[in-house]
Motif scaffolding. Structure first.
Motif, PDB file in Angstrom:
ATOM      1  N   LEU A 150       0.876  -1.067  -0.052  1.00  0.00           N
ATOM      2  CA  LEU A 150      -0.217   0.017   0.113  1.00  0.00           C
ATOM      3  C   LEU A 150       0.944   1.261   0.175  1.00  0.00           C
ATOM      4  N   PRO A 151       0.360   2.344  -0.535  1.00  0.00           N
ATOM      5  CA  PRO A 151       1.115   3.649  -0.501  1.00  0.00           C
ATOM      6  C   PRO A 151       1.488   4.020   0.973  1.00  0.00           C
ATOM      7  N   MET A 152       2.515   4.624   1.162  1.00  0.00           N
ATOM      8  CA  MET A 152       2.996   4.922   2.473  1.00  0.00           C
ATOM      9  C   MET A 152       3.565   3.692   3.116  1.00  0.00           C
ATOM     10  N   VAL A 153       2.953   2.836   3.021  1.00  0.00           N
ATOM     11  CA  VAL A 153       3.498   1.529   3.745  1.00  0.00           C
ATOM     12  C   VAL A 153       4.710   0.855   3.016  1.00  0.00           C
ATOM     13  N   ARG A 154       4.538   0.915   1.858  1.00  0.00           N
ATOM     14  CA  ARG A 154       5.634   0.340   1.040  1.00  0.00           C
ATOM     15  C   ARG A 154       6.887   1.219   1.264  1.00  0.00           C
ATOM     16  N   GLU A 155       6.769   2.552   1.347  1.00  0.00           N
ATOM     17  CA  GLU A 155       7.992   3.461   1.672  1.00  0.00           C
ATOM     18  C   GLU A 155       8.334   3.304   2.633  1.00  0.00           C
ATOM     19  N   ALA A 156       7.703   3.152   3.774  1.00  0.00           N
ATOM     20  CA  ALA A 156       8.027   3.125   5.094  1.00  0.00           C
ATOM     21  C   ALA A 156       8.975   1.648   5.173  1.00  0.00           C
ATOM     22  N   LEU A 157       8.197   0.555   4.642  1.00  0.00           N
ATOM     23  CA  LEU A 157       9.151  -0.787   4.720  1.00  0.00           C
ATOM     24  C   LEU A 157      10.348  -0.892   3.910  1.00  0.00           C
ATOM     25  N   LEU A 158      10.392   0.065   2.846  1.00  0.00           N
ATOM     26  CA  LEU A 158      11.841  -0.300   2.250  1.00  0.00           C
ATOM     27  C   LEU A 158      12.585   0.707   2.713  1.00  0.00           C
ATOM     28  N   ARG A 175       7.093 -10.053  -1.578  1.00  0.00           N
ATOM     29  CA  ARG A 175       6.181 -10.693  -2.251  1.00  0.00           C
ATOM     30  C   ARG A 175       5.793  -9.751  -3.283  1.00  0.00           C
ATOM     31  N   ASP A 176       5.597 -10.393  -4.394  1.00  0.00           N
ATOM     32  CA  ASP A 176       5.040  -9.596  -5.674  1.00  0.00           C
ATOM     33  C   ASP A 176       3.559 -10.237  -5.801  1.00  0.00           C
ATOM     34  N   THR A 177       2.600  -9.487  -5.691  1.00  0.00           N
ATOM     35  CA  THR A 177       1.146  -9.977  -5.956  1.00  0.00           C
ATOM     36  C   THR A 177       0.780 -10.210  -7.233  1.00  0.00           C
ATOM     37  N   ARG A 178       1.482 -10.017  -8.342  1.00  0.00           N
ATOM     38  CA  ARG A 178       1.165 -10.205  -9.780  1.00  0.00           C
ATOM     39  C   ARG A 178       0.194 -11.593  -9.730  1.00  0.00           C
ATOM     40  N   PRO A 179      -0.929 -11.630 -10.342  1.00  0.00           N
ATOM     41  CA  PRO A 179      -1.759 -12.787 -10.404  1.00  0.00           C
ATOM     42  C   PRO A 179      -1.070 -13.614 -11.386  1.00  0.00           C
ATOM     43  N   ALA A 180      -0.978 -14.957 -11.055  1.00  0.00           N
ATOM     44  CA  ALA A 180      -0.185 -16.003 -11.768  1.00  0.00           C
ATOM     45  C   ALA A 180      -0.953 -16.303 -13.191  1.00  0.00           C
ATOM     46  N   LEU A 181      -0.416 -16.284 -14.298  1.00  0.00           N
ATOM     47  CA  LEU A 181      -1.100 -16.345 -15.460  1.00  0.00           C
ATOM     48  C   LEU A 181      -1.856 -17.943 -15.604  1.00  0.00           C
ATOM     49  N   GLY A 200      -1.573  -1.582  -5.060  1.00  0.00           N
ATOM     50  CA  GLY A 200      -0.287  -1.004  -4.845  1.00  0.00           C
ATOM     51  C   GLY A 200       0.864  -2.151  -5.677  1.00  0.00           C
ATOM     52  N   ARG A 201       0.636  -2.977  -6.423  1.00  0.00           N
ATOM     53  CA  ARG A 201       1.549  -4.079  -6.684  1.00  0.00           C
ATOM     54  C   ARG A 201       2.378  -3.352  -7.704  1.00  0.00           C
ATOM     55  N   PRO A 202       2.239  -2.414  -8.935  1.00  0.00           N
ATOM     56  CA  PRO A 202       2.664  -2.051  -9.752  1.00  0.00           C
ATOM     57  C   PRO A 202       3.987  -1.028  -9.348  1.00  0.00           C
ATOM     58  N   ALA A 203       3.551  -0.159  -8.541  1.00  0.00           N
ATOM     59  CA  ALA A 203       4.385   0.691  -7.571  1.00  0.00           C
ATOM     60  C   ALA A 203       5.546  -0.014  -6.878  1.00  0.00           C
ATOM     61  N   ARG A 205       6.726  -2.927  -7.205  1.00  0.00           N
ATOM     62  CA  ARG A 205       7.528  -3.723  -8.029  1.00  0.00           C
ATOM     63  C   ARG A 205       8.597  -2.881  -8.783  1.00  0.00           C
ATOM     64  N   ARG A 206       8.182  -1.582  -9.024  1.00  0.00           N
ATOM     65  CA  ARG A 206       9.015  -0.557  -9.368  1.00  0.00           C
ATOM     66  C   ARG A 206      10.107  -0.239  -8.373  1.00  0.00           C
ATOM     67  N   MET A 207       9.735  -0.135  -7.139  1.00  0.00           N
ATOM     68  CA  MET A 207      10.299   0.360  -6.043  1.00  0.00           C
ATOM     69  C   MET A 207      11.411  -1.044  -5.763  1.00  0.00           C
ATOM     70  N   ALA A 208      11.136  -2.142  -5.767  1.00  0.00           N
ATOM     71  CA  ALA A 208      11.994  -3.525  -5.601  1.00  0.00           C
ATOM     72  C   ALA A 208      13.079  -3.309  -6.569  1.00  0.00           C
ATOM     73  N   THR A 209      12.869  -3.255  -7.973  1.00  0.00           N
ATOM     74  CA  THR A 209      13.489  -3.146  -8.895  1.00  0.00           C
ATOM     75  C   THR A 209      14.712  -1.942  -8.866  1.00  0.00           C
ATOM     76  N   THR A 210      14.299  -0.765  -8.635  1.00  0.00           N
ATOM     77  CA  THR A 210      15.027   0.528  -8.265  1.00  0.00           C
ATOM     78  C   THR A 210      16.054  -0.005  -7.164  1.00  0.00           C
ATOM     79  N   TYR A 211      15.457  -0.439  -6.160  1.00  0.00           N
ATOM     80  CA  TYR A 211      16.600  -0.656  -4.939  1.00  0.00           C
ATOM     81  C   TYR A 211      17.053  -2.001  -4.501  1.00  0.00           C
ATOM     82  N   GLY A 212      16.877  -3.056  -5.887  1.00  0.00           N
ATOM     83  CA  GLY A 212      17.518  -4.056  -5.837  1.00  0.00           C
ATOM     84  C   GLY A 212      16.993  -5.204  -4.779  1.00  0.00           C
ATOM     85  N   PHE A 213      15.673  -5.276  -4.802  1.00  0.00           N
ATOM     86  CA  PHE A 213      15.323  -6.440  -3.830  1.00  0.00           C
ATOM     87  C   PHE A 213      14.674  -7.273  -4.743  1.00  0.00           C
ATOM     88  N   ALA A 214      15.039  -8.589  -4.565  1.00  0.00           N
ATOM     89  CA  ALA A 214      14.519  -9.676  -5.403  1.00  0.00           C
ATOM     90  C   ALA A 214      13.130  -9.967  -4.869  1.00  0.00           C
TER      91      ALA A 214
END
Length: 309
Positions: A150-158, A175-181, A200-203, A205-214
Motif C-alpha cells: 500500500l502507499p506509505m506502507v511500502r515506502e516505510a518498509l523499504l 512478495r509480488d502479488t502479480r496474479p499467476a497466469l 499497490g503492486r505496480p509501484a 515492483r518498480r521500487m523493488a527493481t530500483t533498490y535491488g530487492f528480489a
C-alpha cells in the motif's frame, strides 16, 4: 505411480525452468505463522512432509516465540521464514497504536493520512521482534492482507529494510502479488486476485527493481475461503498445474478450529488437503518441486549483475 483421475490431463505440459535446476521451484508459503498454535502445528507437519517452502510470521501472535524455537530445531535451509507485516489484525494490539481494519487502512494510505512516524516505528518494531526470536534477518517480507504494497506502507518498509540491511546479500525478497497466469480458479477468485494486485503492486515492483530487492515471479492461492476440502483440492490442482518457476502459492492451513479465527474452517480444509496422500501423489506427477525461494532468487540476482550481489 498411476495417473490420478482428478489430475488435469495436460499436467505434463506445465512449464519447466530455464535456470540450472532440474525442475521449476514453486514456493508454497503458509501465512500467519505465530497467530495461534494450530497454524504452527500445520507448518511443522507440512514441512516434515516436504509440502511447503516458506512461512510468514505474525510477530504479535501469541504463538510466534514458541513457533520460532520449533522451526529453529528443523534442518537449516528447508524453509524460508519471513515477516508477515501486520497492520490490520484487530485481535492484536500494537505497542503504540491500535491496528486498523483493512478498509480503513486502504483509504488512509491512499489519501496519505497515515502517520508516517507510526508506520516507521511499527515496521521497525515488528522487524526487531522477528530478529529477537529468529536470530537472523527475515528471508522475505510480505503483508497480512497484502498491506506491504500500500502507499506509505511500502515506502516505510523499504526505507527500513535499506537502512537495516545495507548488504544486498542480507536483504529479504518481497512478495509480488502479480496474479499467476492461466489460473482456472473461477471468475470471482480471478477478480479478487486482480484487485489485490491493483492495490499497490505496480509501484512496489518498480521500487523493488530500483533498490535491488528480489521478488517472486507471481502469486497464486487467492480465493474466497469458501467451500469444503473438495473445492480446495480442485483449486490447488489448478494453481499448481499453471505454476511457473519462482511463483509463490500462498496458503493458510491449521490443524484445528480456533475460536475467533475468521477463516478457521478454511484453514482446516487446507491442512487436510495439503497433508493428504492425494497431494503427495500430485507432487510426484507434476514436473515441479516445492521449496524455498531465497537462495534461488539470490543466485538469479547475482547472475544478472555479473556475479556480484
Amino acid at each position: 505411480m498411476s495417473a490420478d483421475p482428478s489430475l488435469p490431463s495436460d499436467a505434463a505440459a506445465a512449464p519447466r525452468s530455464d535456470m540450472a535446476h532440474p525442475l521449476p521451484c514453486v514456493c508454497l508459503c503458509v501465512d500467519d505463522f505465530g497467530l495461534h498454535a494450530a497454524i504452527n502445528d500445520a507448518v511443522l507437519h507440512l514441512l516434515e512432509l516436504g509440502r511447503i517452502g516458506a512461512t510468514g510470521a505474525m510477530v504479535d501472535g501469541p504463538a510466534w516465540t514458541a513457533g520460532a524455537a520449533a522451526l529453529h530445531a528443523q534442518p537449516a535451509g528447508r524453509i524460508d521464514v519471513g515477516l508477515h507485516l501486520d497492520l490490520t489484525e484487530a485481535a492484536l494490539a500494537s505497542e503504540s497504536r491500535a491496528k486498523l481494519p483493512l478498509r480503513q487502512l486502504i483509504v488512509a494510505s491512499y489519501t496519505r493520512r497515515l502517520d508516517p512516524s507510526w508506520l516507521a516505528s511499527e515496521v521497525r518494531r515488528q522487524l526487531d521482534a522477528f530478529e529477537r526470536a529468529w536470530q537472523q534477518p527475515p528471508a522475505f517480507v510480505d503483508g497480512h492482507q497484502h498491506v506491504h504494497q500500500l502507499p506509505m506502507v511500502r515506502e516505510a518498509l523499504l526505507d527500513e529494510l535499506l537502512q537495516r540491511y545495507p548488504d544486498p546479500a542480507q536483504r529479504p525478497w518481497l512478495r509480488d502479488t502479480r496474479p499467476a497466469l492461466g489460473l482456472s480458479a473461477g471468475v470471482a477468485n480471478a477478480f479478487k486476485a486482480a484487485v489485490i494486485a491493483a492495490l499497490g503492486r505496480p509501484a512496489l515492483r518498480r521500487m523493488a527493481t530500483t533498490y535491488g530487492f528480489a521478488t517472486n515471479r507471481a502469486l497464486s492461492g487467492v480465493y474466497d475461503f469458501q467451500g469444503d476440502g473438495v473445492r480446495y483440492q480442485q483449486l490447488l490442482g489448478a494453481w499448481l498445474l499453471h505454476a511457473r518457476h519462482g511463483d509463490v502459492l500462498m496458503c493458510h492451513p491449521a490443524t484445528a478450529m480456533v475460536q475467533g479465527d475468521a477463516i478457521a474452517a478454511a484453514r482446516c480444509n487446507e491442512y487436510q488437503v495439503l497433508a493428504s496422500e492425494w497431494f503427495g501423489g500430485l507432487l510426484e506427477q507434476l514436473p515441479l518441486r516445492i521449496g524455498p525461494l531465497a537462495r534461488w532468487l539470490r543466485e538469479a540476482q547475482q547472475a544478472r549483475h555479473g556475479g556480484t550481489a
